[in-house]
Design an enzyme around this catalytic site. Sequence first.
Site, PDB file in Angstrom:
ATOM      1  N   SER A   1       0.567  -1.155  -0.029  1.00  0.00           N
ATOM      2  CA  SER A   1      -0.157  -0.110  -0.012  1.00  0.00           C
ATOM      3  C   SER A   1       0.640   1.167  -0.122  1.00  0.00           C
ATOM      4  CB  SER A   1      -0.818  -0.077   1.187  1.00  0.00           C
ATOM      5  OG  SER A   1      -1.456   1.259   1.560  1.00  0.00           O
TER       6      SER A   1
ATOM      7  N   TYR B   1      -2.001   0.322  10.665  1.00  0.00           N
ATOM      8  CA  TYR B   1      -1.785  -0.185   9.236  1.00  0.00           C
ATOM      9  C   TYR B   1      -0.742   0.079   8.637  1.00  0.00           C
ATOM     10  CZ  TYR B   1      -3.566  -0.870   4.515  1.00  0.00           C
ATOM     11  OH  TYR B   1      -3.626  -1.528   2.982  1.00  0.00           O
TER      12      TYR B   1
END
Length: 279
Positions: free
Chosen positions: A133, A146
Amino acid sequence: MTTWFITGASRGFGAEIARVALAAGDDVVAAARDVTRLPEDLAEAERLLPVALDVTDVHAIPTAVDAAVSRFGTIDVLVNNAGRGLLGAVEEVSDTEIRDLFELNVFGVINVTRAVLPVMRRQGGGKLVHMGSRAGFEGEPGTGIYNASKFAVAGLSEALAAELAPFGIQSMVVEPGVFRTDFLDSSSLSLPADRITAYDGTPAHTTLDWADESNHAQFGDPVKGAAPIHEVVSGQDLPRHLYMGRDSIEHREAATRQIAKDLAPWREKSVATARDDTA
């Protein structure tokens, strides 16, 4: 013909990569926690093998890998796509929430990869594709945990690329920006069970509002994103990182400028910390 093993294949990037691979004439192993939720066009594809797999179940992984090899004889490409998000200030996220996220986003990647590597080593090559990501190279408020999980995936991928080169196995992390998948749905994204009101009005909680407003309105198109992923993997050499989406590239370039800015004023003193062997 190439055989793909894709985790989290029931939706999002996993499903779209599977579609592109099938359209190219490849074989696909579509791994999902619930194979009945595979899109109909995938479930009915002749060259697709659905396998039930929760990547956090370490005992189920070898069974899924064995099923893939039994059907197709090989695994040429592993796509570690299964994962989820977690938003909230670092202080307010519970230990259980953190561990659950790492079990899926990090240990799931590690354990599936370790199960596939003996197959790739025996056949003398293969390609590992880890879905990271933009959050894997840039920390932002409200996504700290995250971020930590995706930074771990990026570091793991880089180390694997170096470790596995002697076996002809390549490793790449794909780092998408915001794409119009189900990632911001409650089925893929968790919020802290106990919010700390002191963070209301601060950037950490502004991110929570952004997620709610942006769900299914992200500008990235996963169909368009899957095509270059397949193209890159089908080529000779994988890049170590594949930045996917306009925002990913812009933020990566900004992060590179910040690194240079941080480095410049302290370069001389940092270098001077080396041991002086002439004394």
